[in-house]
Design a protein around this motif. Structure first.
Motif, PDB file in Angstrom:
ATOM      1  N   ASP A   8    -109.095 -81.683  43.386  1.00 51.13           N
ATOM      2  CA  ASP A   8    -110.089 -82.436  42.624  1.00 51.13           C
ATOM      3  C   ASP A   8    -111.360 -82.731  43.421  1.00 51.13           C
ATOM      4  OD1 ASP A   8    -108.335 -82.468  40.463  1.00 51.13           O
ATOM      5  OD2 ASP A   8    -107.481 -84.405  41.038  1.00 51.13           O
ATOM      6  N   ASN A   9    -111.239 -82.884  44.742  1.00 51.41           N
ATOM      7  CA  ASN A   9    -112.428 -83.199  45.537  1.00 51.41           C
ATOM      8  C   ASN A   9    -112.718 -82.157  46.619  1.00 51.41           C
ATOM      9  OD1 ASN A   9    -110.291 -83.924  47.198  1.00 51.41           O
ATOM     10  ND2 ASN A   9    -110.980 -86.031  47.511  1.00 51.41           N
ATOM     11  N   PHE A  10    -111.987 -81.050  46.618  1.00 46.78           N
ATOM     12  CA  PHE A  10    -112.164 -80.010  47.629  1.00 46.78           C
ATOM     13  C   PHE A  10    -113.577 -79.417  47.589  1.00 46.78           C
ATOM     14  CE2 PHE A  10    -111.748 -75.811  49.534  1.00 46.78           C
ATOM     15  CZ  PHE A  10    -110.952 -76.067  50.646  1.00 46.78           C
ATOM     16  N   GLU A  11    -114.062 -79.130  46.407  1.00 47.12           N
ATOM     17  CA  GLU A  11    -115.402 -78.537  46.290  1.00 47.12           C
ATOM     18  C   GLU A  11    -116.467 -79.468  46.865  1.00 47.12           C
ATOM     19  OE1 GLU A  11    -118.540 -76.713  43.023  1.00 47.12           O
ATOM     20  OE2 GLU A  11    -116.506 -77.172  42.395  1.00 47.12           O
ATOM     21  N   GLU A  12    -116.402 -80.737  46.485  1.00 44.34           N
ATOM     22  CA  GLU A  12    -117.389 -81.708  46.965  1.00 44.34           C
ATOM     23  C   GLU A  12    -117.302 -81.918  48.475  1.00 44.34           C
ATOM     24  OE1 GLU A  12    -117.905 -86.510  47.057  1.00 44.34           O
ATOM     25  OE2 GLU A  12    -116.759 -85.645  45.409  1.00 44.34           O
ATOM     26  N   LYS A  13    -116.084 -82.107  48.989  1.00 41.72           N
ATOM     27  CA  LYS A  13    -115.895 -82.445  50.406  1.00 41.72           C
ATOM     28  C   LYS A  13    -116.036 -81.249  51.340  1.00 41.72           C
ATOM     29  CE  LYS A  13    -114.572 -86.806  49.948  1.00 41.72           C
ATOM     30  NZ  LYS A  13    -115.211 -87.936  50.604  1.00 41.72           N
ATOM     31  N   VAL A  14    -115.643 -80.060  50.878  1.00 48.74           N
ATOM     32  CA  VAL A  14    -115.611 -78.889  51.759  1.00 48.74           C
ATOM     33  C   VAL A  14    -116.696 -77.871  51.405  1.00 48.74           C
ATOM     34  CG1 VAL A  14    -114.200 -76.967  52.592  1.00 48.74           C
ATOM     35  CG2 VAL A  14    -113.139 -79.198  52.173  1.00 48.74           C
ATOM     36  N   PRO A  20    -120.251 -78.269  59.002  1.00 46.56           N
ATOM     37  CA  PRO A  20    -119.045 -77.440  59.054  1.00 46.56           C
ATOM     38  C   PRO A  20    -117.828 -78.335  58.775  1.00 46.56           C
ATOM     39  CG  PRO A  20    -120.423 -77.035  60.963  1.00 46.56           C
ATOM     40  CD  PRO A  20    -120.999 -78.229  60.257  1.00 46.56           C
ATOM     41  N   VAL A  21    -116.792 -77.748  58.197  1.00 44.33           N
ATOM     42  CA  VAL A  21    -115.595 -78.511  57.838  1.00 44.33           C
ATOM     43  C   VAL A  21    -114.351 -77.798  58.361  1.00 44.33           C
ATOM     44  CG1 VAL A  21    -114.225 -79.470  55.944  1.00 44.33           C
ATOM     45  CG2 VAL A  21    -116.719 -79.326  55.712  1.00 44.33           C
ATOM     46  N   LEU A  22    -113.502 -78.554  59.031  1.00 43.78           N
ATOM     47  CA  LEU A  22    -112.214 -78.056  59.483  1.00 43.78           C
ATOM     48  C   LEU A  22    -111.162 -78.592  58.516  1.00 43.78           C
ATOM     49  CD1 LEU A  22    -110.521 -76.568  61.606  1.00 43.78           C
ATOM     50  CD2 LEU A  22    -110.390 -78.730  62.864  1.00 43.78           C
ATOM     51  N   MET A  71    -100.054 -68.899  54.626  1.00 45.39           N
ATOM     52  CA  MET A  71     -98.700 -68.359  54.572  1.00 45.39           C
ATOM     53  C   MET A  71     -97.700 -69.253  55.298  1.00 45.39           C
ATOM     54  SD  MET A  71     -99.129 -65.925  52.750  1.00 45.39           S
ATOM     55  CE  MET A  71     -99.520 -64.258  52.367  1.00 45.39           C
ATOM     56  N   GLY A  72     -98.180 -70.098  56.176  1.00 44.79           N
ATOM     57  CA  GLY A  72     -97.333 -71.016  56.924  1.00 44.79           C
ATOM     58  C   GLY A  72     -98.172 -72.189  57.386  1.00 44.79           C
ATOM     59  N   VAL A  73     -97.525 -73.255  57.810  1.00 49.12           N
ATOM     60  CA  VAL A  73     -98.249 -74.436  58.259  1.00 49.12           C
ATOM     61  C   VAL A  73     -97.821 -74.796  59.674  1.00 49.12           C
ATOM     62  CG1 VAL A  73     -98.676 -75.386  55.973  1.00 49.12           C
ATOM     63  CG2 VAL A  73     -96.539 -75.939  57.124  1.00 49.12           C
ATOM     64  N   PRO A  74     -98.692 -75.421  60.432  1.00 52.14           N
ATOM     65  CA  PRO A  74    -100.059 -75.773  60.085  1.00 52.14           C
ATOM     66  C   PRO A  74    -100.978 -74.549  60.074  1.00 52.14           C
ATOM     67  CG  PRO A  74     -99.656 -76.360  62.366  1.00 52.14           C
ATOM     68  CD  PRO A  74     -98.348 -75.860  61.800  1.00 52.14           C
ATOM     69  N   ALA A  75    -101.959 -74.609  59.209  1.00 47.41           N
ATOM     70  CA  ALA A  75    -102.961 -73.544  59.118  1.00 47.41           C
ATOM     71  C   ALA A  75    -104.335 -74.193  59.081  1.00 47.41           C
ATOM     72  CB  ALA A  75    -102.732 -72.710  57.862  1.00 47.41           C
ATOM     73  N   LEU A  76    -105.209 -73.751  59.951  1.00 46.36           N
ATOM     74  CA  LEU A  76    -106.566 -74.301  60.017  1.00 46.36           C
ATOM     75  C   LEU A  76    -107.542 -73.304  59.430  1.00 46.36           C
ATOM     76  CD1 LEU A  76    -106.559 -75.787  63.627  1.00 46.36           C
ATOM     77  CD2 LEU A  76    -106.077 -76.963  61.476  1.00 46.36           C
ATOM     78  N   ARG A  77    -108.485 -73.822  58.661  1.00 48.87           N
ATOM     79  CA  ARG A  77    -109.576 -73.019  58.123  1.00 48.87           C
ATOM     80  C   ARG A  77    -110.870 -73.742  58.476  1.00 48.87           C
ATOM     81  NH1 ARG A  77    -105.679 -70.364  57.856  1.00 48.87           N
ATOM     82  NH2 ARG A  77    -104.847 -69.220  56.083  1.00 48.87           N
ATOM     83  N   LEU A  78    -111.799 -73.015  59.069  1.00 50.92           N
ATOM     84  CA  LEU A  78    -113.100 -73.564  59.430  1.00 50.92           C
ATOM     85  C   LEU A  78    -114.118 -73.058  58.424  1.00 50.92           C
ATOM     86  CD1 LEU A  78    -114.760 -75.211  61.479  1.00 50.92           C
ATOM     87  CD2 LEU A  78    -115.080 -73.092  62.771  1.00 50.92           C
ATOM     88  N   PHE A  79    -114.694 -73.967  57.669  1.00 53.79           N
ATOM     89  CA  PHE A  79    -115.667 -73.628  56.636  1.00 53.79           C
ATOM     90  C   PHE A  79    -117.080 -73.931  57.124  1.00 53.79           C
ATOM     91  CE2 PHE A  79    -111.809 -74.230  54.285  1.00 53.79           C
ATOM     92  CZ  PHE A  79    -111.909 -73.444  53.151  1.00 53.79           C
ATOM     93  N   VAL A  80    -117.985 -73.002  56.857  1.00 55.38           N
ATOM     94  CA  VAL A  80    -119.403 -73.191  57.146  1.00 55.38           C
ATOM     95  C   VAL A  80    -120.158 -72.802  55.894  1.00 55.38           C
ATOM     96  CG1 VAL A  80    -121.353 -72.500  58.583  1.00 55.38           C
ATOM     97  CG2 VAL A  80    -119.085 -72.717  59.601  1.00 55.38           C
TER      98      VAL A  80
END
Length: 106
Positions: A8-14, A20-22, A71-80
């Motif tokens: 619900d808030n992923f688009e706004e926050k990320v 940049p967002v981790l 595919m598994g956790v933890p998984a990090l994604r760095l968004f720019v």
């Protein structure tokens, strides 16, 4: 500690974030996820003016996990600027994660 977000808030926050967002994709039952949490909290505190850090629980937000190929956790994604710039799986120490962030934000 990183704030938990969801679809619900992923688009706004990320995706619309000027910084940049981790994003930490995690599960409550995952021991490495629990070990990683304070590391990400420290990174969030130290970089609050230059990087946002959020958590997505894959058990509740499978749709987001699927969309970002978790595919598994933890998984990090760095968004720019709304795009995935880098990704990594597994827990790591603070120095390793900071080096990975810095390398991908050059």
């Amino acid at each position: 500690m990183a704030q938990r977000i969801n679809k619900d808030n992923f688009e706004e926050k990320v995706l619309k974030s000027p910084l940049p967002v981790l994003v930490d994709f995690y599960s409550d039952s995952c021991i490495p996820c629990k070990q990683l949490s304070p590391v990400l909290g420290d990174i969030e505190d130290e970089r609050e003016d230059t990087l946002s850090v959020y958590k997505v629980n894959v058990n509740y937000d499978m749709e987001l996990a699927e969309k970002y190929d978790v595919m598994g956790v933890p998984a990090l994604r760095l968004f720019v600027q709304g795009e995935v710039k880098a990704e990594r799986a597994g827990a790591a120490g603070k120095a390793d994660i900071e080096a990975w962030i810095d390398e991908n934000l050059k």
